[in-house]
Design a protein around this motif. Structure first.
Motif, PDB file in Angstrom:
ATOM      1  N   ALA A 219     -63.471   9.370  14.567  1.00 20.02           N
ATOM      2  CA  ALA A 219     -63.549   8.743  13.238  1.00 20.02           C
ATOM      3  C   ALA A 219     -62.247   7.995  12.977  1.00 20.02           C
TER       4      ALA A 219
ATOM      5  N   TYR B 227     -59.263   7.359  10.393  1.00 20.15           N
ATOM      6  CA  TYR B 227     -58.695   8.060   9.236  1.00 20.15           C
ATOM      7  C   TYR B 227     -58.737   7.149   8.011  1.00 20.15           C
ATOM      8  N   GLU B 228     -59.322   7.655   6.931  1.00 22.03           N
ATOM      9  CA  GLU B 228     -59.396   6.846   5.706  1.00 22.03           C
ATOM     10  C   GLU B 228     -58.311   7.317   4.749  1.00 22.03           C
TER      11      GLU B 228
ATOM     12  N   ALA C   9     -58.932  15.413   7.557  1.00 20.36           N
ATOM     13  CA  ALA C   9     -59.599  14.676   8.633  1.00 20.36           C
ATOM     14  C   ALA C   9     -58.811  14.649   9.944  1.00 20.36           C
TER      15      ALA C   9
ATOM     16  N   THR D  13     -65.630  11.216  -1.078  1.00 18.52           N
ATOM     17  CA  THR D  13     -66.848  11.051  -0.271  1.00 18.52           C
ATOM     18  C   THR D  13     -66.565  11.312   1.212  1.00 18.52           C
ATOM     19  N   SER D  14     -65.416  10.806   1.702  1.00 20.50           N
ATOM     20  CA  SER D  14     -65.132  10.974   3.133  1.00 20.50           C
ATOM     21  C   SER D  14     -64.879  12.442   3.492  1.00 20.50           C
TER      22      SER D  14
END
Ligand SMILES: Cc1ncc(COP(=O)(O)O)c(C=O)c1O
Length: 359
Positions: free
Chosen positions: A10, A12-13, A117, A326-327
């Motif tokens: 993924a 990272y946000e 995350a 949300t993430s």
């Protein structure tokens, strides 16, 4: 040319930067209240700023002795051997070193869901596999040894976050000890204490001293206000000490960061002010936000606002930036970092206005 199979990886946000949002919305950065990345709203330790200035003229040389100085200082502070202090570029960098040192290809890590995350990302970078243990929302994301052990299947590293990001829940010391007791001899329990200074919990470093299967992560990004310098560390069991020089990047941390870290450790006024203000802000958010919140040991509060993305967008247009979760798998929530008194009051006013309009 193509990279290896990264389809599992993924991106990272991160919470968005203040300059970025200001530009997009036509605000000046000072007009925005940014409470989305659990940063220190009082800025860096002033002593650390001075240390960075003083280090600047000598950045033409490698930071050899500076590493040793900060490692020795941290070892002394925590009552461990210097070899147990794995200094890195942020807590994130320390996670990389730990996974690099522990994971054989295909070995597993167990991470919380919801959770930070970078644990699964870093494990995958190091050819590890990832499984999750649930934190039950109905039980207010309570962290128990039994809850983790139910999901445990011999993974090499078990990640615990206390205080937990983004929920704020904590795992008591006795539960961490029971968890370590309940896992195999070859499993390391890593307790991420990035936010511990904001909690009443003194932390679990004593378990690193007592046991061979518990490690603790700390960072200079939060209470010391040095997120932009990237400085963090993991205290590892003494049996792992030999591994650090075999896996770390040479001169892993830059010289200004090392000097700033040493100076920040001495800046008790800045730490006290930061902690006092975070506790005030946390209590204010719990009391005045017109949305259910969860108790938090960190410098942030998770709030159930119904639609995290919509509330984030509407608040942003009014100059208040929070984190849409949300993430993290919590699309109906936002996480609000603790701010200054002024920033917190403004954030609550804006968020309550947004919530009111949506009713
Ligand atoms: C739970 C948790 N662990 C570790 C980190 C890493 O912090 P840093 O890499 O800035 O030291 C963060 C950052 O937000 C975090 O939330």
């Amino acid at each position: 040319m193509r990279p290896r199979d990264l389809s599992d990886h993924a991106v990272y946000e991160a919470g968005r930067g203040i300059e970025e949002v200001a530009r997009e919305l036509g605000f000046e950065p000072e007009e925005l209240v940014k409470l989305s990345s659990n940063e220190n709203p009082h800025g860096p330790s002033p002593r650390a700023v001075e240390a960075v200035r003083e280090a600047a003229p000598s950045v033409n040389t490698y930071p050899k002795s500076d590493h040793t100085d900060l490692i020795d200082r941290l070892a002394d502070r925590h009552g461990v051997d210097p070899a147990q202090v794995w200094l890195a570029s942020g807590g994130d960098g320390a996670l990389d070193y730990l996974h690099r040192a522990l994971l054989d290809p295909g070995e597993g890590v167990l991470v919380p869901d919801p959770g930070f995350a970078y644990y699964p990302m870093s494990a995958r970078f190091h050819h590890g596999t990832v499984s999750t243990y649930p934190l039950d929302r109905e039980a207010d994301f309570e962290q128990t040894a039994e809850g983790v052990l139910d999901a445990y299947d011999g993974e090499r590293v078990v990640h615990v976050t206390s205080p937990h990001n983004p929920t704020g829940s904590e795992m008591p010391r006795a539960a961490v000890a029971r968890l370590a007791e309940g896992t195999d001899e070859g499993t390391l329990v890593l307790v991420d204490e990035a936010y511990v200074e904001f909690s009443d919990d003194p932390g679990k470093v004593d378990l690193v001293r007592e046991r061979e299967d518990v490690a603790v992560l700390r960072t200079f990004s939060k209470v010391y206000g040095l997120a932009g310098l990237r400085l963090g560390y993991i205290l590892t069991p003494d049996t792992l000490g030999e591994a650090y020089p075999r896996v770390n990047t040479p001169f892993a941390v830059n010289k200004p960061a090392l000097r700033a870290g040493l100076a920040a450790l001495d800046d008790e006024d800045h730490v006290e002010r930061t902690v006092e203000s975070a506790r005030w802000s946390r209590a204010y958010l719990h009391e005045h936000l017109d949305a259910p919140t969860w108790p938090s040991g960190g410098n942030f509060v998770l709030a159930d606002v119904g639609d995290g993305a919509a509330v984030f967008e509407a608040a942003k247009r009014r100059g208040v930036i929070v984190r849409d979760t949300t993430s993290f798998g919590l699309p109906d929530c936002v996480r609000v970092s603790t701010g200054t008194r002024e920033g917190t009051r403004r954030a609550v006013e804006v968020l309550n206005g947004v919530l009111d309009e949506r009713r």
